[in-house]
Design an enzyme around this catalytic site. Structure first.
Site, short mmCIF file in Angstrom:
data_model
loop_
_atom_site.label_atom_id
_atom_site.label_comp_id
_atom_site.label_asym_id
_atom_site.label_seq_id
_atom_site.Cartn_x
_atom_site.Cartn_y
_atom_site.Cartn_z
N GLU A 178 -1.93 -1.18 -15.06
CA GLU A 178 -2.39 -0.03 -14.27
C GLU A 178 -1.42 1.14 -14.36
O GLU A 178 -1.40 2.02 -13.49
CB GLU A 178 -2.60 -0.48 -12.81
CG GLU A 178 -3.59 -1.62 -12.66
CD GLU A 178 -5.06 -1.18 -12.53
OE1 GLU A 178 -5.32 -0.16 -11.89
OE2 GLU A 178 -5.94 -1.88 -13.08
N HIS A 254 -2.11 -1.27 -5.48
CA HIS A 254 -1.05 -0.88 -6.43
C HIS A 254 0.27 -0.84 -5.65
O HIS A 254 0.27 -0.53 -4.46
CB HIS A 254 -1.30 0.54 -6.99
CG HIS A 254 -2.44 0.65 -7.94
ND1 HIS A 254 -3.32 1.70 -7.93
CD2 HIS A 254 -2.82 -0.15 -8.98
CE1 HIS A 254 -4.21 1.54 -8.90
NE2 HIS A 254 -3.93 0.44 -9.54
N CYS A 373 -0.76 9.13 -6.35
CA CYS A 373 -1.76 8.67 -7.33
C CYS A 373 -2.18 9.80 -8.23
O CYS A 373 -2.55 9.59 -9.39
CB CYS A 373 -3.03 8.18 -6.64
SG CYS A 373 -2.84 6.81 -5.54
O1 SUG Z 1 -8.28 2.64 -9.02
N1 SUG Z 1 -10.12 4.60 -6.79
C1 SUG Z 1 -8.90 4.39 -7.53
C2 SUG Z 1 -7.70 4.88 -6.75
C3 SUG Z 1 -6.47 4.86 -7.60
C4 SUG Z 1 -5.25 5.16 -6.82
N2 SUG Z 1 -4.12 5.20 -7.67
C5 SUG Z 1 -2.89 4.77 -7.38
N3 SUG Z 1 -2.65 4.02 -6.34
N4 SUG Z 1 -1.94 5.06 -8.19
C6 SUG Z 1 -8.73 2.93 -7.90
O2 SUG Z 1 -9.02 2.06 -7.05
C7 SUG Z 1 -12.51 4.66 -6.50
C8 SUG Z 1 -13.67 5.19 -7.26
C9 SUG Z 1 -14.97 5.02 -6.54
O3 SUG Z 1 -15.10 4.14 -5.70
O4 SUG Z 1 -15.89 5.78 -6.92
C10 SUG Z 1 -11.31 4.46 -7.36
O5 SUG Z 1 -11.43 4.17 -8.53
#
Ligand code: SUG
Length: 449
Positions: A178, A254, A373
Site C-alpha cells: 500500500e 493503514h 493520505c
Molecule cells: O484505500 N478510500 C481509501 C482511503 C485511503 C487512505 N489512505 C491512507 N491512509 N494513506 C482506501 O481505503 C474509498 C473509496 C470509496 O469507498 O469509494 C477508498 O478507497
C-alpha cells in the site's frame, strides 16, 4: 552549499478527480462504509485539496501536485469483457455489473500516500531515488491504479541518471503493498542517510504469526521486505515492525491512521504496534547516537475510536523554516474535545512540535483520507529537483491555473447513478487532457495512448 546534500521533502498531493464519489468500496475503512451512497462534491473536494497545497507552499514548504487517474476506467472494463463503443461499455457495465462498474469510477488515486514507496538517494546503494508504485492488491478499485501511476511518476522523474523506477510487486494478497501509507523515514536532515521504517499488517507466508480477524491486513511483511531489497537499502538503517492486529480490526487500515513520523520524531498511539517498546529500541538503534523524540499518545488521552474518527495521526508532520515542526491536522481534530485538548498539550510539551494548523479536507475525509493520505513525500536534493518536471511544482501561477481548471470542468454534486452518464466520461477526459498539458506530462492516460 553542496547541491547534492541539501535536500528537501517535497509533498506531492493528489488532485481530487472529477468522479470523486462515495460508493463504500473499502471494507475495513470505517468512513468509506459509513458514507456509502451519500452525494459527493468533486469540485469542493478538489478545491479543498488545492487550498491545503497552497497553504503549505505559503509556509515555505516545497509542494507539488500529482494528477488524478482516468475514470471510469473503460480500459479495465474492456478487459472484463464489456464491448462496443466507450459509451456502450460503461452503459452495459453499469447495468450488468453495477458494483464492478462503481469500482472503476473511484477517484481513489487522490490518496497519493498509497501511490508508491520512494527511497531518497541518500539511503540507496546506487545513490538514485527509487520508486515502486504500490500494487494496492487488497481492493479491486485500487488494484487498477498502478499502471497509470507508474507512467505519471516516470513522466515527472524521467532522468535515468537520478531516478530508478521499479515495477509494482506481483499482484495477489501475498505481496499486498500500500505504498508510503506504511512507510516512514527518519533523519536528522533530509539529505543525510536516513532510517527507513516499514510497518506491515501480517505475514503472508507464516500463519503462526498474529493477524487481524475482522478486517484485512493490506500490507504484508514480505511485500515490505521486497521493497527494501528493490530500493537497495542498508539493513542497519531499515526497521520492520508489525502493526497491532487489534487496531486494524478497529478500523486502522493503514499505519498512517495511527502514527506519523518526520525527521527525528515519531508521533504514535500507544496501541499502534504489536510491540511498541521493541519498535522504539530498534528505531533508536538504527538512528544512531543522537536521541529521537518518541511522542506516544496514551489511550487515556485519545481512544482508538477518537483516533479513527478524527484522523489525528493522519496529520502531516512537517519541518518549518525555523527548524520546528507543525502538525497539519484535519478539521475533525478541532471538533473533538479530547483530541483538541491533547494537541494543545503536545505543543506545550518537550518535543519538536510547536504548532498545529487545521485544514478542511472533508470531501476526502468522508472516504477515509486525511491530510497525510493526500500526499506522497518525496525527498529530493537540489540536483534531483532540477532534473524533475518543473511544471508540477505549486506556485501562485499554477495554483490559479488549477483552481480555474477545476471551476471549469468539475461538477458540484455526484451520486452513484450519475457515474454511468456518458457525458461524465467526456467531461473527465476533456479535463484530464487539458491537465496533462498544464503539467507537461505528455500522454499518460489510456485514452491518450
Ligand atoms: O484505500 N478510500 C481509501 C482511503 C485511503 C487512505 N489512505 C491512507 N491512509 N494513506 C482506501 O481505503 C474509498 C473509496 C470509496 O469507498 O469509494 C477508498 O478507497
Amino acid at each position: 552549499m553542496n547541491q547534492s546534500t541539501t535536500a528537501f521533502e517535497v509533498n506531492f498531493d493528489g488532485l481530487v478527480g472529477p468522479t470523486h464519489n462515495y460508493a463504500g468500496l473499502s471494507v475495513g475503512n470505517v468512513a468509506s462504509l459509513k458514507n456509502a451512497a451519500q452525494s459527493s462534491n468533486p469540485k469542493q473536494g478538489a478545491l479543498q485539496g488545492l487550498a491545503k497545497m497552497k497553504a503549505l507552499s505559503d509556509m515555505g514548504l516545497k509542494q507539488a501536485v500529482l494528477p488524478p487517474l482516468e475514470r471510469p476506467d473503460v480500459h479495465i472494463l474492456r478487459k472484463l469483457g464489456f464491448t462496443g463503443t466507450d459509451e456502450q461499455v460503461i452503459t452495459r457495465a453499469a447495468q450488468e455489473a453495477p458494483a464492478v462498474f462503481a469500482a472503476t469510477c473511484s477517484a481513489s488515486s487522490m490518496w497519493t500516500a498509497n501511490a508508491c514507496t520512494i527511497s531518497p538517494s541518500a539511503d540507496t546503494q546506487n545513490s538514485k531515488v527509487h520508486f515502486t508504485a504500490a500494487n494496492l492488491a487488497n481492493k479491486f478499485h485500487r488494484s487498477i491504479e498502478a499502471p497509470t501511476t507508474s507512467r505519471v511518476l516516470q513522466a515527472i522523474f524521467s532522468d535515468e541518471q537520478y531516478f530508478d523506477h521499479h515495477h509494482p510487486l506481483p499482484m495477489g494478497d501475498h505481496f499486498g503493498d500500500e505504498g508510503a501509507a506504511n512507510h516512514t523515514r527518519f533523519c536528522s536532515s533530509y539529505g543525510e542517510h536516513g532510517v527507513e521504517f516499514f510497518v506491515y499488517g501480517k505475514y503472508a507466508f507464516d500463519s503462526s504469526k498474529p493477524f487481524p480477524k475482522k478486517y484485512p491486513a493490506r500490507q504484508t511483511f514480505e511485500a515490505s521486505q521486497a521493497i527494501a531489497r528493490l530500493h537497495q537499502l542498508d539493513d542497519g538503517k531499515t526497521v520492520f515492525a508489525q502493526q497491532n492486529p487489534e487496531v486494524i480490526d478497529a478500523g486502522v487500515f493503514h499505519n498512517d491512521v495511527i502514527a506519523v513520523g518526520n525527521r527525528n520524531c515519531l508521533f504514535y498511539h500507544q496501541m499502534a504496534f504489536l510491540n511498541s517498546e521493541q519498535v522504539v529500541k530498534d528505531l533508536q538503534l538504527a538512528y544512531g547516537n543522537e536521541s529521537m523524540h518518541f511522542v506516544e499518545v496514551p489511550t487515556s488521552a485519545v481512544s482508538i475510536n477518537d483516533a479513527v474518527h478524527t484522523y489525528l495521526f493522519n496529520s502531516q508532520l512537517v519541518t518549518l523554516n525555523d527548524g520546528s515542526m507543525a502538525i497539519i491536522a484535519p478539521g475533525e481534530c478541532q471538533a473533538n474535545d479530547n483530541v483538541r485538548n491533547y494537541l494543545e498539550s503536545v505543543i506545550a510539551g518537550d518535543n519538536p512540535i510547536s504548532k498545529v494548523e487545521i485544514y478542511d479536507v472533508k470531501q476526502s475525509m468522508q472516504n477515509g483520507g486525511g491530510p497525510a493520505c493526500l500526499r506522497q513525500r518525496i525527498v529530493l536534493n537540489q540536483t534531483e529537483m532540477a532534473a524533475a518536471n518543473q511544471s508540477v511544482f505549486i506556485n501562485d501561477s499554477l495554483f490559479g491555473t488549477l483552481n480555474a481548471w477545476v471551476e471549469k470542468h468539475y461538477r458540484d454534486s455526484l451520486e452513484e447513478k450519475d457515474l454511468a452518464d456518458p457525458k461524465l466520461l467526456v467531461e473527465s477526459r476533456t479535463a484530464l487532457d487539458e491537465l496533462t498539458q498544464i503539467l507537461s506530462l505528455g500522454s499518460v492516460y489510456p485514452f491518450q495512448l
